[in-house]
Design an enzyme around this catalytic site. Structure first.
Site, short mmCIF file in Angstrom:
data_model
loop_
_atom_site.label_atom_id
_atom_site.label_comp_id
_atom_site.label_asym_id
_atom_site.label_seq_id
_atom_site.Cartn_x
_atom_site.Cartn_y
_atom_site.Cartn_z
N ASP A 191 -11.83 7.25 4.34
CA ASP A 191 -10.72 7.02 5.25
C ASP A 191 -10.35 5.49 5.15
O ASP A 191 -9.16 5.12 5.53
CB ASP A 191 -10.73 7.40 6.69
CG ASP A 191 -9.50 7.60 7.43
OD1 ASP A 191 -8.34 7.36 6.76
OD2 ASP A 191 -9.77 7.53 8.89
N LYS A 200 0.79 -1.38 -0.09
CA LYS A 200 0.10 0.12 0.01
C LYS A 200 0.88 1.17 -0.01
O LYS A 200 1.79 1.46 0.85
CB LYS A 200 -1.05 -0.01 1.14
CG LYS A 200 -1.68 1.21 1.39
CD LYS A 200 -2.57 1.31 2.72
CE LYS A 200 -3.25 2.71 3.20
NZ LYS A 200 -3.91 2.54 4.19
N LYS A 208 -9.64 12.76 9.12
CA LYS A 208 -9.13 12.16 10.33
C LYS A 208 -9.23 13.39 11.36
O LYS A 208 -8.90 14.43 11.00
CB LYS A 208 -7.83 11.70 10.22
CG LYS A 208 -7.62 10.35 9.64
CD LYS A 208 -6.39 9.83 9.58
CE LYS A 208 -5.95 8.41 8.86
NZ LYS A 208 -6.65 7.33 9.60
N ASP A 240 -2.22 10.10 4.37
CA ASP A 240 -3.73 9.71 4.73
C ASP A 240 -4.32 10.64 5.69
O ASP A 240 -4.33 10.61 6.69
CB ASP A 240 -3.80 8.29 5.11
CG ASP A 240 -5.33 7.95 5.36
OD1 ASP A 240 -6.18 8.60 4.65
OD2 ASP A 240 -5.26 6.85 5.61
N ASP A 266 1.92 6.25 5.86
CA ASP A 266 0.86 5.24 5.27
C ASP A 266 1.33 4.59 3.93
O ASP A 266 0.57 3.58 3.23
CB ASP A 266 -0.56 6.12 5.19
CG ASP A 266 -1.63 5.02 5.16
OD1 ASP A 266 -1.39 4.00 6.01
OD2 ASP A 266 -2.80 5.30 4.79
N GLU A 325 -9.39 4.11 2.56
CA GLU A 325 -8.64 4.03 1.18
C GLU A 325 -7.76 3.04 0.82
O GLU A 325 -7.62 2.75 -0.52
CB GLU A 325 -8.05 5.60 0.87
CG GLU A 325 -6.62 5.74 1.41
CD GLU A 325 -6.28 5.32 2.90
OE1 GLU A 325 -7.49 5.65 3.85
OE2 GLU A 325 -5.36 4.89 3.27
N ARG A 336 -7.60 -0.23 1.02
CA ARG A 336 -7.87 -1.43 0.54
C ARG A 336 -8.62 -1.23 -1.01
O ARG A 336 -8.44 -2.22 -1.41
CB ARG A 336 -9.13 -2.12 1.29
CG ARG A 336 -10.44 -1.02 1.41
CD ARG A 336 -11.51 -1.36 2.78
NE ARG A 336 -10.99 -1.02 4.11
CZ ARG A 336 -11.43 -1.35 4.87
NH1 ARG A 336 -12.63 -2.00 5.46
NH2 ARG A 336 -10.62 -0.99 6.33
N1 BES Z 1 -3.97 4.15 7.12
C1 BES Z 1 -5.08 4.05 8.12
C2 BES Z 1 -4.87 2.86 9.18
C3 BES Z 1 -4.01 3.18 10.37
C4 BES Z 1 -4.41 3.42 11.32
C5 BES Z 1 -2.53 2.77 9.92
C6 BES Z 1 -3.37 3.52 12.18
C7 BES Z 1 -1.54 2.97 11.05
C8 BES Z 1 -1.81 3.43 12.37
C9 BES Z 1 -6.56 3.53 7.09
O1 BES Z 1 -6.26 4.11 6.22
C10 BES Z 1 -7.58 3.77 7.73
O2 BES Z 1 -7.74 4.91 8.11
N2 BES Z 1 -8.39 2.91 8.28
C11 BES Z 1 -9.63 3.04 8.93
C12 BES Z 1 -10.66 2.30 8.32
C13 BES Z 1 -12.19 2.63 8.81
C14 BES Z 1 -12.53 3.84 8.27
C15 BES Z 1 -12.92 1.61 8.18
C16 BES Z 1 -9.53 2.78 10.40
O3 BES Z 1 -8.70 1.90 10.69
O4 BES Z 1 -9.98 3.68 11.24
ZN ZN Z 2 -4.54 4.76 4.98
MN MN Z 3 -7.64 5.96 5.79
#
Ligand code: BES
Ligand code: ZN
Ligand code: MN
Length: 499
Positions: free
Chosen positions: A348, A266, A278, A271, A289, A350, A352
């Protein structure tokens, strides 16, 4: 970064000149017995070492250390004993951590030369020692000016093994240093700020690394991404002035390939969350990220040094996730490279989406094993903590091979289940698939979403590195900040496949 000179010398520890003499000490269980090197040093230091050992209650437990100034009684200025724990429990990660900590703490104390005294049980571990030393001196100092520029760095390490090193031993030490340097390259990318590291600049770095190492590198620009129908990468990337890229690197062995392995990473260079923005605290950490894609750089650089008889592909979908008039929205329905339609519920989630298009592209290569690695979910960090990755596998066979690689590398990764019960969460009322489920089991539902895009690829592994990719404190051989976690496991997996 100043490059570290590593050499080896078979000599008595008392006769080695260095700012710091670091001695790895195995716990024997026998009181007061710390092996011949410590005994000889204690005698030369007129009992000062023994006194310090008693005062600090040093038992050579893993992680313990004790330090003594030599005051001119031997060639080295300072002696540091590093506890390694019991010989039976000493594995690759313990050795790598020893070398890394010795190098890191010597450098922190402004030493420029270090001698590393290696006990007999570590004799064969020269590669791991080379890795550890190089990983240990890593610092990200590029943006310091004036007083903040470090005045010294560790320049020379002399590894002192208990028996005379062979040519092969020295070769492995050198190879280890190359692997360490490759992982440090990955760390540099994870630490690089998002105003300088964006999809196009990543692609340039990848192309340069590939050119220097005889690896093939294809880069698709935004036009090409759209022309090919990578609609989900477009969706995520179109809200930023920094356009998406897609990088495909290929290592072809000179010998006949025994297997074909594809690794995806990825590459979200920042992000923000997009329109589902966020909260401010910690948002800056989302420069890392792209750690999954960052891992590919060090991984391929190391593959070029290892020259395994395996065809290796590394694929990085790259985008910046930003809110903008052009940004994709919750409620959108997008097509994909695979053809399936996806209902967007949260911008957020993104990562996947990028991976979905990359998986559909990669499966056409028909690899023996398809892997992806990504800083994918906060839920994964909640489940396993900050120092452990989750991995998912479609087959027990792939999981067993991966587990073996995890153990060989000594990284923390734990298998999680692809729970069919949670599949309903990624079903949509208005499209073929829904992008995300609810909060519960968030790492699992992300994996289930990805699985929708692997087609009939049999062996697939998904690795969620959200916790360990970027650390708020040093851990084992990893520093604070970007760690390069994952690279060693992926390398071990390829080496395993090479037989
Ligand atoms: N990049 C983040 C996940 C992340 C969180 C990586 C903390 C490293 C540390 C990812 O893109 C994300 O924001 N995921 C969301 C998914 C949700 C919106 C379904 C999450 O984990 O909150
Ligand atoms: Zn992310
Ligand atoms: Mn995200």
């Amino acid at each position: 970064m100043a490059s570290l000179k590593i050499q080896s010398k078979h000599a008595a520890p008392t006769e080695i000149a260095a700012d710091v003499l670091a001695v790895g000490v195995v716990a024997t269980g026998k009181k007061g017995d710390f092996g011949p090197a410590v005994a000889a040093l204690d005698e030369a230091l007129e009992g000062a070492l023994g006194k310090a050992i008693a005062k600090e209650e040093f038992t050579a437990k893993r992680g313990q250390s004790v330090e003594v100034q030599t005051l001119g009684r031997i060639e080295a200025s300072v002696v540091v004993l590093h506890g390694l724990g019991e010989a039976e429990a000493l594995k690759g990660d313990g050795i790598r951590t020893f070398a890394a900590k010795a190098a890191r703490s010597a450098q922190a104390s402004k030493a420029t030369t270090l001698a590393l005294v290696v006990p007999e049980v570590l004799e064969k571990a020269s590669r791991t020692i080379g890795e550890g030393l190089e990983l240990g001196v890593y610092r990200f100092t590029k943006y310091f000016t004036g007083d903040r520029v470090p005045k010294s760095s560790l320049e020379k390490v002399t590894v002192v093994p208990a028996t005379k090193p062979t040519a092969e031993w020295k070769k492995q030490l050198e190879l280890g240093q190359k692997i360490g340097a490759a992982i440090n390259h990955t760390r540099d990318l994870g630490n690089e700020p998002p105003n300088t590291l964006f999809p196009a600049s990543y692609a340039e770095i990848a192309a340069k690394m590939c050119k220097e190492n005889g690896i093939e590198c294809k880069v698709f620009d935004f036009k090409e991404i759209q022309r090919r129908g990578m609609k989900l990468i477009q969706a995520v990337g179109q809200g930023s002035v920094n356009e998406p890229r897609f990088v495909h690197m290929t290592y072809t062995p000179t010998k006949k390939a025994k297997k074909k392995i594809v690794l995806i990473g990825k590459g979200i260079t920042f992000d923000s969350g997009g329109l589902s923005i966020k909260p401010a605290p910690g948002m800056g950490d989302m420069k890392s990220d792209m750690s999954g894609a960052g891992n590919l750089i060090g991984f391929m650089q190391a593959i070029a040094a290892l020259e395994p008889a395996v065809e290796v592909h590394a694929i990085a979908p790259l985008a910046e996730n930003m809110p903008d008039g052009k940004a994709y929205r919750p409620g959108d329905i997008w097509g994909s490279f695979d053809g399936k339609t996806v209902e967007i519920v949260n911008t957020d989630a993104e990562g996947r989406l990028l991976l979905a298009d990359a998986l559909a592209y990669a499966r056409a290569l028909q690899p023996d094993l398809l892997i992806d690695n990504a800083t994918l979910t906060g839920a994964c960090v909640v489940a396993l903590g900050a120092n452990c990755s989750a991995f998912y596998a479609t087959t027990d066979e792939a999981a067993a091979a991966f587990q073996k690689a995890v153990e060989a590398a000594g990284e923390n990764m734990w298998r999680m289940p692809l729970l069919e019960d949670l599949r309903d969460q990624v079903k949509s009322d208005v499209a073929d698939v829904k992008q995300a489920g609810d909060r519960m089991g968030g790492s699992i539902t992300a994996a289930l979403f990805l699985r929708e895009f692997i087609g009939d690829q049999k062996h697939w592994i998904h690795v969620d590195i959200a916790g360990p990719a970027f650390a708020d404190k040093a851990f084992g051989w990893s520093p604070k900040g970007a760690t390069g976690h994952g690279v060693l496991t992926f390398l071990a997996l390829v080496e395993q496949a090479a037989g």
